[in-house]
Design a protein around this motif. Structure first.
Motif, PDB file in Angstrom:
ATOM      1  N   ALA A  43       0.829  -1.205   0.000  1.00 32.73           N
ATOM      2  CA  ALA A  43       0.000   0.000   0.000  1.00 32.73           C
ATOM      3  C   ALA A  43       0.865   1.256   0.000  1.00 32.73           C
ATOM      4  N   ASN A  44       2.040   1.140  -0.599  1.00 33.28           N
ATOM      5  CA  ASN A  44       2.981   2.255  -0.649  1.00 33.28           C
ATOM      6  C   ASN A  44       3.420   2.700   0.738  1.00 33.28           C
ATOM      7  N   LEU A  45       3.260   1.816   1.724  1.00 32.54           N
ATOM      8  CA  LEU A  45       3.703   2.158   3.066  1.00 32.54           C
ATOM      9  C   LEU A  45       5.211   2.018   3.210  1.00 32.54           C
ATOM     10  N   GLY A  46       5.801   1.217   2.337  1.00 32.97           N
ATOM     11  CA  GLY A  46       7.251   1.064   2.369  1.00 32.97           C
ATOM     12  C   GLY A  46       7.737   0.570   3.718  1.00 32.97           C
ATOM     13  N   VAL A  47       8.681   1.335   4.316  1.00 28.93           N
ATOM     14  CA  VAL A  47       9.290   0.896   5.564  1.00 28.93           C
ATOM     15  C   VAL A  47       8.329   0.968   6.744  1.00 28.93           C
ATOM     16  N   ALA A  48       7.178   1.600   6.587  1.00 28.83           N
ATOM     17  CA  ALA A  48       6.214   1.675   7.686  1.00 28.83           C
ATOM     18  C   ALA A  48       5.392   0.399   7.816  1.00 28.83           C
ATOM     19  N   ALA A  49       5.443  -0.487   6.818  1.00 27.06           N
ATOM     20  CA  ALA A  49       4.571  -1.652   6.811  1.00 27.06           C
ATOM     21  C   ALA A  49       4.980  -2.747   7.801  1.00 27.06           C
ATOM     22  N   PRO A  50       6.245  -3.164   7.836  1.00 21.39           N
ATOM     23  CA  PRO A  50       6.575  -4.323   8.658  1.00 21.39           C
ATOM     24  C   PRO A  50       6.946  -3.986  10.095  1.00 21.39           C
ATOM     25  N   VAL A  51       6.945  -5.038  10.919  1.00 18.57           N
ATOM     26  CA  VAL A  51       7.514  -4.944  12.262  1.00 18.57           C
ATOM     27  C   VAL A  51       9.000  -5.235  12.127  1.00 18.57           C
ATOM     28  N   TRP A  52       9.826  -4.246  12.382  1.00 16.53           N
ATOM     29  CA  TRP A  52      11.273  -4.406  12.243  1.00 16.53           C
ATOM     30  C   TRP A  52      11.860  -5.018  13.505  1.00 16.53           C
ATOM     31  N   GLU A  53      12.901  -5.826  13.305  1.00 15.40           N
ATOM     32  CA  GLU A  53      13.537  -6.510  14.432  1.00 15.40           C
ATOM     33  C   GLU A  53      14.048  -5.513  15.471  1.00 15.40           C
ATOM     34  N   ALA A  54      14.498  -4.343  15.009  1.00 12.30           N
ATOM     35  CA  ALA A  54      14.999  -3.338  15.956  1.00 12.30           C
ATOM     36  C   ALA A  54      13.900  -2.873  16.908  1.00 12.30           C
ATOM     37  N   ALA A  55      12.652  -2.854  16.437  1.00 12.57           N
ATOM     38  CA  ALA A  55      11.545  -2.457  17.311  1.00 12.57           C
ATOM     39  C   ALA A  55      11.333  -3.495  18.410  1.00 12.57           C
ATOM     40  N   LEU A  56      11.416  -4.765  18.049  1.00 11.71           N
ATOM     41  CA  LEU A  56      11.263  -5.821  19.047  1.00 11.71           C
ATOM     42  C   LEU A  56      12.426  -5.792  20.034  1.00 11.71           C
ATOM     43  N   HIS A  57      13.625  -5.497  19.541  1.00  8.99           N
ATOM     44  CA  HIS A  57      14.789  -5.367  20.427  1.00  8.99           C
ATOM     45  C   HIS A  57      14.563  -4.260  21.453  1.00  8.99           C
ATOM     46  N   LEU A  58      14.002  -3.134  21.002  1.00  6.95           N
ATOM     47  CA  LEU A  58      13.772  -2.026  21.925  1.00  6.95           C
ATOM     48  C   LEU A  58      12.746  -2.414  22.982  1.00  6.95           C
ATOM     49  N   CYS A  59      11.689  -3.096  22.571  1.00  4.97           N
ATOM     50  CA  CYS A  59      10.682  -3.559  23.538  1.00  4.97           C
ATOM     51  C   CYS A  59      11.323  -4.460  24.597  1.00  4.97           C
ATOM     52  N   ARG A  60      12.158  -5.392  24.145  1.00  6.29           N
ATOM     53  CA  ARG A  60      12.787  -6.331  25.084  1.00  6.29           C
ATOM     54  C   ARG A  60      13.788  -5.620  25.984  1.00  6.29           C
ATOM     55  N   TYR A  61      14.505  -4.652  25.416  1.00  6.60           N
ATOM     56  CA  TYR A  61      15.475  -3.907  26.218  1.00  6.60           C
ATOM     57  C   TYR A  61      14.772  -3.140  27.340  1.00  6.60           C
ATOM     58  N   LEU A  62      13.680  -2.469  27.009  1.00  5.78           N
ATOM     59  CA  LEU A  62      12.954  -1.702  28.024  1.00  5.78           C
ATOM     60  C   LEU A  62      12.467  -2.607  29.151  1.00  5.78           C
ATOM     61  N   GLU A  63      12.067  -3.831  28.784  1.00  8.76           N
ATOM     62  CA  GLU A  63      11.638  -4.787  29.813  1.00  8.76           C
ATOM     63  C   GLU A  63      12.831  -5.266  30.635  1.00  8.76           C
ATOM     64  N   GLU A  64      13.896  -5.699  29.961  1.00 13.47           N
ATOM     65  CA  GLU A  64      15.044  -6.283  30.669  1.00 13.47           C
ATOM     66  C   GLU A  64      15.725  -5.276  31.581  1.00 13.47           C
TER      67      GLU A  64
END
Length: 223
Positions: A43-64
């Motif tokens: 849908a022309n979202l480009g880089v906004a479309a997927p869940v990037w691994e760096a986002a999951l890393h940030l979530c886990r870092y904030l928890e850890e």
């Protein structure tokens, strides 16, 4: 085919925009919260479309690292699917998620899909458009945290991003960045040269296998 938009939707999307698209919904368990994140491709979202691994890393870092999110005022830049900001909201933060206008319908849909059965513990997340270096002055500067996941990949945007961050962080907000360190996009240079021009920058986590760094930054007071 007839194009239609839901007038009740705060971010109505023309059905034609998604005519040649497909979506994928993934479930994630992060900080004890189960999130359902829909990704719209084509849908022309480009880089906004997927869940990037760096986002999951940030979530886990904030928890850890037991970074306190409950009761905090948080803004996420380039939120994309919204996984980081939505998690923060589920954990009790008052969250504003921002991205370019085209990404907002997907972002709003994911926010709506992840409201806890008992309602948001704090305020419902707010979804707003934000173009770096252009309309950042429309936003306040009283944030506690600024979250940024894999948004450092277009060198022409780096000065605009620093300008935006300077405004958002001028009352003491701490910014967290999670980035895949893409040399071809000048990502290391952003953290080595561009961001340190205004901010004190600290590398707080490194994943060699994924080539992902997490940084903590605060506005320098020696200027």
């Amino acid at each position: 085919m007839t194009c239609a938009a839901d007038e009740d939707d705060p971010f109505p999307a023309d059905d034609c925009l998604f005519a040649e698209t497909f979506s994928q919904e993934n479930q994630y368990i992060l900080a004890g919260e189960q999130l359902k994140i829909r990704q719209v491709f084509g849908a022309n979202l480009g880089v906004a479309a997927p869940v990037w691994e760096a986002a999951l890393h940030l979530c886990r870092y904030l928890e850890e690292q037991s970074v306190e999110l409950g009761g905090k005022r948080i803004i996420e830049l380039g939120a994309g699917t919204g996984v980081v900001g939505i998690l923060a909201a589920r954990l009790g933060a008052a969250v504003t998620l921002t991205d370019l206008p085209l990404a907002l319908p997907q972002l709003q849909a994911n926010v709506s899909a992840n409201m806890p059965p008992s309602g948001w513990p704090s305020l419902p997340p707010t979804v707003l458009p934000l173009s770096w270096g252009e309309d950042h002055m429309n936003f306040p500067s009283d944030w506690d945290l600024v979250l940024c996941a894999d948004i450092i990949y277009l060198p022409e945007t780096y000065p605009l991003l620093v300008e935006t961050l300077t405004h958002l962080c001028k009352n003491g907000a701490v910014a967290y960045f999670s980035s895949k360190m893409r040399k071809e996009h000048g990502t290391p240079g952003f953290y080595d040269e561009c961001l340190p021009s205004r901010f004190k920058v600290e590398l707080v986590h490194r994943d060699d296998k994924q080539n992902i760094n997490i940084y903590r930054a605060s506005l320098r007071t020696d200027q």
